[in-house]
Motif scaffolding. Structure first.
Motif, mmCIF file in Angstrom:
data_model
loop_
_atom_site.group_PDB
_atom_site.id
_atom_site.type_symbol
_atom_site.label_atom_id
_atom_site.label_comp_id
_atom_site.label_asym_id
_atom_site.label_seq_id
_atom_site.Cartn_x
_atom_site.Cartn_y
_atom_site.Cartn_z
ATOM 1 N N LEU A 1 70.580 66.762 36.732
ATOM 2 C CA LEU A 1 69.268 66.340 36.239
ATOM 3 C C LEU A 1 69.401 65.852 34.808
ATOM 4 C CD1 LEU A 1 68.714 69.520 37.690
ATOM 5 C CD2 LEU A 1 66.607 68.274 37.982
ATOM 6 N N ASP A 2 69.150 64.568 34.609
ATOM 7 C CA ASP A 2 69.282 63.989 33.271
ATOM 8 C C ASP A 2 67.909 63.959 32.609
ATOM 9 O OD1 ASP A 2 70.066 62.778 31.001
ATOM 10 O OD2 ASP A 2 70.804 60.937 31.940
ATOM 11 N N GLU A 3 67.697 64.826 31.660
ATOM 12 C CA GLU A 3 66.419 64.923 30.948
ATOM 13 C C GLU A 3 65.254 64.828 31.936
ATOM 14 O OE1 GLU A 3 66.098 64.096 27.202
ATOM 15 O OE2 GLU A 3 68.227 63.950 26.812
ATOM 16 N N PRO A 4 65.208 65.745 32.904
ATOM 17 C CA PRO A 4 64.240 65.582 33.994
ATOM 18 C C PRO A 4 62.792 65.665 33.533
ATOM 19 C CG PRO A 4 65.224 67.768 34.072
ATOM 20 C CD PRO A 4 65.966 66.994 33.026
ATOM 21 N N LYS B 1 76.090 63.748 26.457
ATOM 22 C CA LYS B 1 75.633 64.547 27.596
ATOM 23 C C LYS B 1 75.537 63.703 28.862
ATOM 24 C CE LYS B 1 71.644 65.408 25.644
ATOM 25 N NZ LYS B 1 71.645 64.650 24.397
ATOM 26 N N THR B 2 74.837 62.566 28.734
ATOM 27 C CA THR B 2 74.652 61.706 29.904
ATOM 28 C C THR B 2 75.999 61.207 30.414
ATOM 29 O OG1 THR B 2 72.461 61.045 29.156
ATOM 30 C CG2 THR B 2 73.526 59.609 30.731
ATOM 31 N N THR B 3 76.867 60.832 29.495
ATOM 32 C CA THR B 3 78.180 60.340 29.891
ATOM 33 C C THR B 3 78.932 61.397 30.690
ATOM 34 O OG1 THR B 3 78.218 59.008 27.892
ATOM 35 C CG2 THR B 3 80.309 59.335 29.012
ATOM 36 N N PHE C 1 67.633 60.809 38.075
ATOM 37 C CA PHE C 1 67.829 59.940 36.923
ATOM 38 C C PHE C 1 66.736 60.135 35.876
ATOM 39 C CE2 PHE C 1 70.387 58.185 40.175
ATOM 40 C CZ PHE C 1 71.426 57.549 39.547
ATOM 41 N N GLN C 2 67.132 59.868 34.644
ATOM 42 C CA GLN C 2 66.201 60.024 33.523
ATOM 43 C C GLN C 2 64.966 59.151 33.732
ATOM 44 O OE1 GLN C 2 68.254 59.599 29.836
ATOM 45 N NE2 GLN C 2 66.542 60.304 28.619
ATOM 46 N N SER C 3 65.186 57.932 34.265
ATOM 47 C CA SER C 3 64.065 57.014 34.513
ATOM 48 C C SER C 3 63.505 57.196 35.925
ATOM 49 C CB SER C 3 64.549 55.583 34.353
ATOM 50 O OG SER C 3 65.606 55.341 35.256
HETATM 51 MG MG LIG Z 1 71.119 60.778 27.640
#
Ligand SMILES: [Mg+2]
Ligand SMILES: Nc1ncnc2c1ncn2[C@@H]1O[C@H](COP(=O)(O)OP(=O)(O)O)[C@@H](O)[C@H]1O
Lengths: 297, 398
Positions: free
Chosen positions: B194-197, B79-81, B118-120
């Protein structure tokens, strides 16, 4: 919690400081207040141990700041201080300009390469400082390696040895690791996603460097600069071996006063003044280190 | 467990004062069914590998303007990729990605009209909240007054105005998340990634934020692409979900489509709980089909839509909440009856999950809404129970 005595192990650093810093400093300071005279120790006044408290009072009354007065009124010394500060400031600047790209490049390498490069930065410490500075004599002297290389390239010779430039080269060369290591430490642990975030927000890579990488590396820049600047100001070996009469530095003046003029009280005053001058940058460095420690938690 | 899809009508209420019936706006929104609609983003046969690790493989996908699109799948499914390829941080090995008709190949991240959260969070630690939000606007070289005005607008949008001068390390997780969101939407991107927001937020905050994100999306009119491994989150928020598996898409559809008519066993099992019965189609008698299975002597009776020809091996998938459980035997002639014993009971407050053991040590799961506070004779451990389901409750998977 009640205020309590520190554990004995916590006393070790204090003991260390007392024996290797406070005590010698007090001795030098006391010497600087003595009367200048062309005498081998003992210097006047002496503590009259048999006189009891009155004897000690007489000793204190005999101390004075005459040497400092001479120091302030003597042009040569003011100039030496200024010249030392300027050598150190320039040397620090050059070390930063050379050290930053080095540290930046190292931090961007793959981990194995990084460790190798880190080793290479530390490698010079494996040989004696004195020998490494002497090696520069061999490089810079008129018939040395530098001119041999220039000759091979068909370029005119340059005579650097015993010039201020030679001192500058020696300073930058010797203190470069002290610049590179703290810079590397901050750059290496920088979060790469911050650069991605900057790019995502429309910042091209070179702008991201100035907007993100550099500001975040400032603690390393401050630490590296102070670690170079503070010892550079009092440097003695480098100006002595590589510098000529034009490279006036305070470390050399102290040596001259101690061993050539044999005026120990005056030499001590020069040394104490140097130390006082270095207090602000040292305090700055300490505070910055404490802040870095706190931020790391 | 909350009912899938139940989130949508609730949105307007969760919003407090504002009366914005997003549920109504959303239900008529279906550009993917409109042949004349032009997608905003198009992945065409995109593939990416890291060494011999395949992250994304031959993936095609279209996302329409204004859509709230979710990529859902277990951790490591790519997913992130996929999202990073759209943002420009990874280059596809094969295929191409277009945004508003423009091929993105060779366009560096800082020139792509998308923004990522970003996720972080990746907030700049040396900048204050307002400086973080202004960062993207500064890059565009907007006039100072305009930047300041937009920053204020964004701070209000995410209710962070009182914290404008703080540094990121003086903020809580939820506050950081808001700043990251404000920073990403400040530039009014064509698309927000939105990556795992909500991954780092606690459950309560996560649910609130879900609704806020949905309101925000409608308000801004920006297309959202969200990555999540939380099926409930995806179902509550998204217009469409792409369920991913090992770098490929297992199914794309509206939340209720992927939940109620999963395309395969993988999707059925990934989204919520499901009881799967290995079966064989024995007879098709429109509109019904009969399946032979080890669990039932009589066989299962189901609707014949999408049912393969007689003789084919299939799986029958039945969701726990679509089964009924009772202590009394159902009337004679009822289809799809399974008799068993209670093996375990899980009480979650709103639901009770019963694990029922069928003959042959086969366990199935039945869920019942706790509609009344007191039950005359509650079902207890080791009770003999009857489990039934309607012919339209199950899905036949090839
Ligand atoms: Mg990911
Ligand atoms: N930079 C990378 N280097 C090597 N492998 C990677 C890299 N990024 C992702 N992968 C691999 O690609 C796969 C998909 O990763 P990712 O897209 O992060 O999955 P997800 O976001 O769905 O959890 C994983 O197997 C992961 O290990």
């Amino acid at each position: 919690m009640k205020a309590s005595w520190p554990r004995p192990s916590a006393l070790i650093p204090y003991l260390w400081l007392a024996i290797f810093f406070a005590l010698p400093f007090l001795l030098v300071f006391r010497l600087s207040l003595s009367d200048s005279a062309l005498s081998i120790p003992p210097y006047a006044p002496q503590i009259d141990w048999s006189g009891g408290l009155a004897g000690f009072r007489r000793f204190l009354a005999g101390l004075d700041f005459d040497t400092y007065g001479r120091l302030v009124s003597d042009h040569l010394y003011i100039k030496a201080y200024i010249s030392s500060l300027s050598f150190a400031a320039q040397g620090t600047l050059f070390a930063l300009l050379i050290g930053y790209p080095m540290a930046y490049g190292m931090a961007r390498c793959r981990p194995q390469t990084r460790n190798l490069l880190l080793m290479l930065v530390i490698l010079p410490f494996w040989t004696s400082f004195l020998i490494r500075v002497y090696a520069w004599v061999g490089i810079l002297k008129p018939e040395g390696l530098l001119n041999a290389g220039l000759g091979l390239l068909g370029l005119p010779n340059i005579d650097l040895l015993y010039t201020p430039a030679a001192v500058q080269i020696g300073l930058v060369y010797s203190y470069l690791p002290f610049m590179v290591l703290p810079l590397y430490a901050v750059l290496e642990k920088q979060d790469h996603t911050l650069l991605e975030a900057a790019a995502d927000l429309g910042s091209p890579p070179w702008k991201s460097f100035w907007q993100v990488t550099f500001p975040l590396s400032i603690p390393g820049v401050v630490a590296g600069c102070l670690l170079c600047f503070i010892p550079m100001v009092g440097e003695f070996v480098i100006p002595d071996l590589l510098g000529g009469p034009g490279s006036l530095m305070i470390g050399r003046s102290i040596w001259m006063e101690f061993f050539a003029n044999r005026d120990w009280p005056f030499a001590s005053a020069v040394a104490v003044a140097l130390l006082i001058m270095l207090v602000p940058p040292i305090v700055l460095y300490q505070r910055q280190q404490v802040r870095a420690l706190e931020a790391g938690r | 467990m909350s009912e899938p899809g139940a989130g949508k009508p609730a949105k307007a209420r969760a919003n407090g004062g504002r009366r914005l019936n997003i549920g109504a706006v959303r239900s008529s929104f279906a550009p993917w069914n409109d042949p004349s609609a032009v997608p905003l983003v198009r992945f065409e046969g995109v593939g990416k590998r890291f060494g011999d690790q395949v992250a994304v493989e031959d993936l095609s996908l279209e996302i329409y303007p204004g859509e709230f699109f979710a990529l859902l799948g277990p951790s490591g499914c790519g997913k992130t990729t996929l999202m990073r390829m759209l943002a420009g941080f990874e280059t596809p090995d094969t295929g191409r990605i277009t945004l508003a008709g423009e091929d993105l190949a060779g366009v560096p991240p800082h020139r792509r009209p998308v923004n990522m959260m970003f996720q972080s969070y990746a907030l700049f630690p040396h900048l204050s909240v307002e400086q973080n939000i202004a960062f993207g606007l500064k890059q565009e070289g907007l006039p100072k007054a305009e930047i300041a005005a937009r920053v204020v607008e964004m701070l209000d949008l995410v209710k962070m105005a009182p914290f404008a001068r703080r540094r990121p390390d003086q903020l809580s997780g939820g506050q950081k998340q808001r700043v990251a969101l404000a920073r990403a939407v400040a530039r009014k991107p064509k698309m927000l990634l939105l990556d795992e927001p909500l991954g780092a937020l606690d459950k309560k905050l996560r649910e609130e934020t879900q609704f806020e994100l949905m309101d925000l999306q409608v308000e801004l009119g920006v297309t959202f692409l969200i990555v999540t491994h939380d099926q409930e989150e995806a179902m509550v928020m998204a217009d469409r979900i792409a369920v991913m598996r090992e770098g490929r898409i297992a199914q794309i559809g509206r939340p209720e489509e992927v939940y109620e008519t999963p395309a395969n066993r993988y999707v059925a099992e990934f989204l919520g709980d499901v009881n799967l019965f290995d079966a064989r189609v024995s007879q098709i008698d429109h509109p019904m089909a009969r399946l032979e299975a080890a669990e039932s002597l009589e066989g299962f009776f189901v609707l014949d839509d999408d049912c393969p020809a007689a003789g084919s091996a299939v799986s029958l998938a039945v969701r726990p909440e679509k089964m009924r459980i009772s202590l009394e035997a159902p009337p004679q002639g009822t289809h799809n009856v399974l008799a068993g014993e209670i093996w375990d009971i899980g009480y979650t407050g709103d639901w009770t999950n019963y694990i029922v053991e069928l003959p042959g040590e086969r366990l199935i799961r039945v869920a019942r809404a706790n509609a009344s506070r007191f039950v005359e004779r509650p079902i207890g451990w080791d009770d003999k129970v009857y489990v039934t389901f309607d012919p339209d409750a199950g899905v036949v998977l090839g």
